[in-house]
Design an enzyme around this catalytic site. Structure first.
Site, PDB file in Angstrom:
ATOM      1  N   ARG A 118      47.593  39.424  44.105  1.00 12.65           N
ATOM      2  CA  ARG A 118      48.638  40.200  43.435  1.00 12.65           C
ATOM      3  C   ARG A 118      48.027  41.316  42.596  1.00 12.65           C
ATOM      4  O   ARG A 118      47.082  41.116  41.852  1.00 12.65           O
ATOM      5  CB  ARG A 118      49.476  39.287  42.533  1.00 12.65           C
ATOM      6  CG  ARG A 118      50.518  40.023  41.725  1.00 12.65           C
ATOM      7  CD  ARG A 118      51.445  39.056  41.021  1.00 12.65           C
ATOM      8  NE  ARG A 118      50.791  38.281  39.987  1.00 12.65           N
ATOM      9  CZ  ARG A 118      50.585  38.716  38.738  1.00 12.65           C
ATOM     10  NH1 ARG A 118      50.950  39.932  38.390  1.00 12.65           N
ATOM     11  NH2 ARG A 118      50.015  37.936  37.846  1.00 12.65           N
TER      12      ARG A 118
ATOM     13  N   LEU B 272      45.935  31.231  28.949  1.00  4.08           N
ATOM     14  CA  LEU B 272      45.154  32.416  29.289  1.00  4.08           C
ATOM     15  C   LEU B 272      44.495  33.077  28.097  1.00  4.08           C
ATOM     16  O   LEU B 272      45.083  33.191  27.023  1.00  4.08           O
ATOM     17  CB  LEU B 272      46.052  33.465  29.963  1.00  4.08           C
ATOM     18  CG  LEU B 272      46.613  33.148  31.337  1.00  4.08           C
ATOM     19  CD1 LEU B 272      47.247  34.395  31.932  1.00  4.08           C
ATOM     20  CD2 LEU B 272      45.544  32.608  32.268  1.00  4.08           C
TER      21      LEU B 272
ATOM     22  N   PHE C 164      45.547  49.678  35.298  1.00  2.00           N
ATOM     23  CA  PHE C 164      45.181  48.301  35.572  1.00  2.00           C
ATOM     24  C   PHE C 164      44.254  48.363  36.782  1.00  2.00           C
ATOM     25  O   PHE C 164      44.284  49.323  37.548  1.00  2.00           O
ATOM     26  CB  PHE C 164      46.421  47.457  35.889  1.00  2.00           C
ATOM     27  CG  PHE C 164      46.910  46.633  34.721  1.00  2.00           C
ATOM     28  CD1 PHE C 164      46.651  47.006  33.415  1.00  2.00           C
ATOM     29  CD2 PHE C 164      47.640  45.486  34.940  1.00  2.00           C
ATOM     30  CE1 PHE C 164      47.109  46.253  32.348  1.00  2.00           C
ATOM     31  CE2 PHE C 164      48.107  44.724  33.880  1.00  2.00           C
ATOM     32  CZ  PHE C 164      47.846  45.101  32.585  1.00  2.00           C
TER      33      PHE C 164
ATOM     34  N   ARG D 147      40.457  39.863  39.982  1.00  2.80           N
ATOM     35  CA  ARG D 147      40.662  38.464  39.609  1.00  2.80           C
ATOM     36  C   ARG D 147      40.041  37.499  40.594  1.00  2.80           C
ATOM     37  O   ARG D 147      39.392  36.535  40.207  1.00  2.80           O
ATOM     38  CB  ARG D 147      42.165  38.173  39.521  1.00  2.80           C
ATOM     39  CG  ARG D 147      42.716  38.396  38.169  1.00  2.80           C
ATOM     40  CD  ARG D 147      44.154  37.942  38.081  1.00  2.80           C
ATOM     41  NE  ARG D 147      44.715  38.552  36.885  1.00  2.80           N
ATOM     42  CZ  ARG D 147      45.985  38.642  36.617  1.00  2.80           C
ATOM     43  NH1 ARG D 147      46.861  38.175  37.470  1.00  2.80           N
ATOM     44  NH2 ARG D 147      46.403  39.194  35.512  1.00  2.80           N
TER      45      ARG D 147
ATOM     46  N   HIS E   3      47.403  30.415  38.245  1.00  8.32           N
ATOM     47  CA  HIS E   3      48.151  31.397  37.458  1.00  8.32           C
ATOM     48  C   HIS E   3      49.445  31.876  38.110  1.00  8.32           C
ATOM     49  O   HIS E   3      50.448  32.054  37.433  1.00  8.32           O
ATOM     50  CB  HIS E   3      47.247  32.595  37.182  1.00  8.32           C
ATOM     51  CG  HIS E   3      47.903  33.701  36.414  1.00  8.32           C
ATOM     52  ND1 HIS E   3      48.552  33.480  35.217  1.00  8.32           N
ATOM     53  CD2 HIS E   3      48.016  35.035  36.659  1.00  8.32           C
ATOM     54  CE1 HIS E   3      49.037  34.633  34.757  1.00  8.32           C
ATOM     55  NE2 HIS E   3      48.738  35.571  35.620  1.00  8.32           N
TER      56      HIS E   3
ATOM     57  N   GLU F 299      42.958  39.331  30.084  1.00 11.04           N
ATOM     58  CA  GLU F 299      41.880  40.107  30.698  1.00 11.04           C
ATOM     59  C   GLU F 299      41.518  41.325  29.869  1.00 11.04           C
ATOM     60  O   GLU F 299      40.487  41.947  30.102  1.00 11.04           O
ATOM     61  CB  GLU F 299      42.283  40.493  32.121  1.00 11.04           C
ATOM     62  CG  GLU F 299      42.127  39.308  33.029  1.00 11.04           C
ATOM     63  CD  GLU F 299      42.690  39.553  34.419  1.00 11.04           C
ATOM     64  OE1 GLU F 299      42.011  39.211  35.387  1.00 11.04           O
ATOM     65  OE2 GLU F 299      43.807  40.058  34.525  1.00 11.04           O
TER      66      GLU F 299
ATOM     67  N   GLN G 102      47.095  32.589  43.060  1.00 12.23           N
ATOM     68  CA  GLN G 102      46.131  33.373  42.291  1.00 12.23           C
ATOM     69  C   GLN G 102      45.583  32.535  41.142  1.00 12.23           C
ATOM     70  O   GLN G 102      46.350  32.001  40.329  1.00 12.23           O
ATOM     71  CB  GLN G 102      46.787  34.639  41.736  1.00 12.23           C
ATOM     72  CG  GLN G 102      45.784  35.566  41.076  1.00 12.23           C
ATOM     73  CD  GLN G 102      46.392  36.922  40.748  1.00 12.23           C
ATOM     74  OE1 GLN G 102      47.269  37.018  39.912  1.00 12.23           O
ATOM     75  NE2 GLN G 102      45.928  37.962  41.417  1.00 12.23           N
TER      76      GLN G 102
ATOM     77  N   HIS H  82      43.531  32.721  37.805  1.00 13.95           N
ATOM     78  CA  HIS H  82      43.102  33.648  36.761  1.00 13.95           C
ATOM     79  C   HIS H  82      41.716  33.192  36.301  1.00 13.95           C
ATOM     80  O   HIS H  82      41.475  31.998  36.138  1.00 13.95           O
ATOM     81  CB  HIS H  82      44.110  33.590  35.607  1.00 13.95           C
ATOM     82  CG  HIS H  82      43.984  34.701  34.625  1.00 13.95           C
ATOM     83  ND1 HIS H  82      42.927  34.795  33.746  1.00 13.95           N
ATOM     84  CD2 HIS H  82      44.787  35.762  34.364  1.00 13.95           C
ATOM     85  CE1 HIS H  82      43.100  35.866  32.982  1.00 13.95           C
ATOM     86  NE2 HIS H  82      44.209  36.472  33.337  1.00 13.95           N
TER      87      HIS H  82
END
Length: 566
Positions: free
Chosen positions: A376, A242, A112, A276, A341, A245, A226, A228
């Site tokens: 995050r 969402l 990630f 992000r 998010h 990603e 956060q 998104h």
């Protein structure tokens, strides 16, 4: 007996730990446990197992977490989570979870964004759903009583110690008075108080924040939310849902109304694989400066990818857009905009056991704070649930067993009972749903991806006006149940969470991670602190402990080449 409020991953993991320790436990949730928010988490769960990259370590995982937090995460919390992560995965395996595996049987791990090594374990693109199912199975094996459809309205406190909670059944309105030695709060964050959000209707309304604050706790960094980059715009009732990603990770491109691939302006090296916070800021800027789509978004296009790639690597994205918009993403681009998010701040807790300012009260999961700072790291939220679910379960068990007696308060119970009675008798002209929408509009307009002093002060003025209107609400349960009463409590939660967020955002006069101040565009070293909020004391600054050398020496910029962005 220990009461767990919230039946997502955090709450169930804590309840399992308590039951395995032989402590009586009751878990309550307002949603069906199979449909808790944890089930929506797709990407994966982090642990430095070193099954794929042998050089990985908990120290490197902690270093990546702290670096990505813009130095606002608590180093002790990061150490506890990263050191305990492998145990968390072991627990899931012990409960029977089916992780994706290599041919030789090792748990598969993938990249990630902003992770130095491959440390994200997964189960297809439904990791959170599989974790939730696994925990439900284990809870069933242990005969843990789980009550769905119960709305907790108030924690019961006497002399600084919690002794239970009060609430009602969403269908029948039946009141619940629950006496408990300890309470674990695992009822999520506050992202639903924005107009576009990845949270579904009536979840993440700030319940945890209000329950904790009214019991005597404080909030830490509520302004750090956060956003998104890719939430859909339509239909209205699903705005913010969402688009994974993975769509960018597989080669999707972002374009503005002029057809420009605009990430070249903001992060020419990483483009769509940037983090992000940067991609969300870029999309927000394009929209704000007039280069957005007709409906106020930007285009995310995967139609140039082979159809087979889309059907095998992005099946949920394909199905979601087909279901919600009758849009075939193999042929047409997706209209998206940044969406609220994840609450990275939350209830103030101690890193060792997530205890709060109130004796016997604990907070875990998105309700709590300490791990994520100002950005995050993707995959960290699911492992946090498991690590602190276990630790907090043990701490609550020890606290419960240490009590020789527990004072209770008749006046606290009477207050909780009267609170519901008064709302049920309320017959004012103001509509609860309309006031919720007003708060969402205020937060979207004044506390979105980019904030400034003038906007935040205007938001606080609007919130004060909404507070006054809340005194004249009408609450009308009907044949379908007591949802309208729940909405009234949600409104109170949203108002408190919004005020905390706006006041802390006003105080943080800098730009750091997810928090962008157009009037203070630079990072301020003096604000490398946590902002702790309470309705009585306002905001105080809390210093962050030093990062141990074994971790700080590993903190470095991490390339996202060939990796999913968070």
């Amino acid at each position: 007996m220990v009461l767990v409020i919230g039946t997502g991953g955090a709450g169930l993991r804590a309840a399992i730990e308590l039951a395995e320790a032989g402590i009586d436990v009751l878990a309550v949730g307002k949603r069906p446990k199979e449909d808790a928010h944890t089930a929506l988490a797709a990407g994966g769960i982090n642990a430095a197992l070193a099954t794929v990259d042998p050089e990985d370590s908990w120290q490197q995982h902690a270093a990546d977490t702290l670096k990505e937090s813009y130095l606002l995460a608590d180093p002790r919390t990061a150490q506890i989570v990263t050191q305990g992560a492998a145990r968390g995965i072991d627990d899931l395996e012990r409960y029977g979870m089916a992780f994706a595996r290599e041919e030789d049987g090792r748990i598969s791990q993938r990249f990630f964004g902003a992770h130095k090594f491959r440390r994200t374990a997964f189960a297809g693109d439904y990791t959170g759903l599989e974790i939730q199912r696994t925990l439900i199975r284990r809870a069933d094996q242990l005969d843990i009583p789980v009550l769905d459809g119960i709305y907790i309205t108030r924690l019961l406190v006497h002399d600084g110690a919690v002794f239970g909670a009060y609430g009602f059944d969403l269908t029948h309105g039946t009141r619940y008075l629950i006496h408990a030695d300890a309470v674990i709060l695992a009822a999520g964050g506050h992202t639903r108080i924005w107009r576009r959000t990845s949270s579904r209707r009536d979840e993440n309304m700030g319940d945890s924040f209000r329950l904790a604050v009214e019991a005597g706790s404080r909030l830490r960094d509520p302004e750090l939310v956060q956003f998104h980059p890719s939430g859909i715009i339509e239909p209205e009732n699903a705005a913010g849902t969402l688009v994974s990603e993975a769509a960018r990770g597989e080669g999707g491109t972002l374009r503005n109304m002029l057809g420009e691939r605009f990430m070249a302006r903001y992060d020419p090296d990483r483009m769509e694989l940037s983090t992000r916070d940067r991609v969300a800021l870029a999309a927000y800027t394009e929209i704000k400066e007039g280069r957005g789509t007709p409906k106020g978004g930007v285009w995310l296009d995967v139609s140039h990818l082979p159809r087979q790639t889309i059907m095998t690597r992005l099946p949920r994205v394909y199905q979601t857009l087909l279901d919600l918009q009758m849009l075939d993403i193999t042929r047409e681009p997706i209209e998206i905009a940044p969406t609220a998010h994840y609450s990275m701040g939350g209830v103030w807790v101690r890193p060792e056991d997530h205890s709060t300012d109130v004796r016997g009260l604990y907070a875990i999961g998105e309700a709590s704070s300490g791990l994520h700072g100002a950005n995050r790291l993707g995959g960290n939220s699911l492992i946090e649930l498991l690590v602190y679910g276990r630790i907090t379960g043990q701490a609550a068990a020890a606290y419960s067993q240490s009590l020789t007696a527990q004072p209770r308060s008749a006046s606290a119970i009477a207050h909780a009972r009267a609170e519901i009675d008064d709302l049920l008798a309320a017959d004012g002209p103001e509509n609860v749903r309309a006031l919720q929408r007003a708060i969402r509009n205020t937060m979207t307009e004044h506390a979105g991806v980019v904030r400034d002093e003038e906007g935040l002060r205007a938001g606080l003025a609007e919130l004060t006006a909404i507070d006054k209107r809340m005194a004249d609400v009408g609450v009308h349960p009907d044949i379908a149940g007591y949802q309208d009463l729940a909405h009234a409590f949600d409104l109170m939660s949203a108002a408190l969470a919004a005020r905390a967020t706006l006041e802390a955002a006003l105080e943080r006069r800098e730009s750091r991670g997810c928090h962008n101040r157009s009037d203070y565009p630079d990072l301020d070293p003096a604000l490398q602190v946590n902002l702790v909020w309470s309705p009585t004391a306002g905001i105080t600054r809390e210093s962050i402990p030093a990062i141990p050398d074994e971790v700080s020496s590993l903190m470095e910029e991490v390339s996202t080449d060939g990796k999913l962005a968070e």
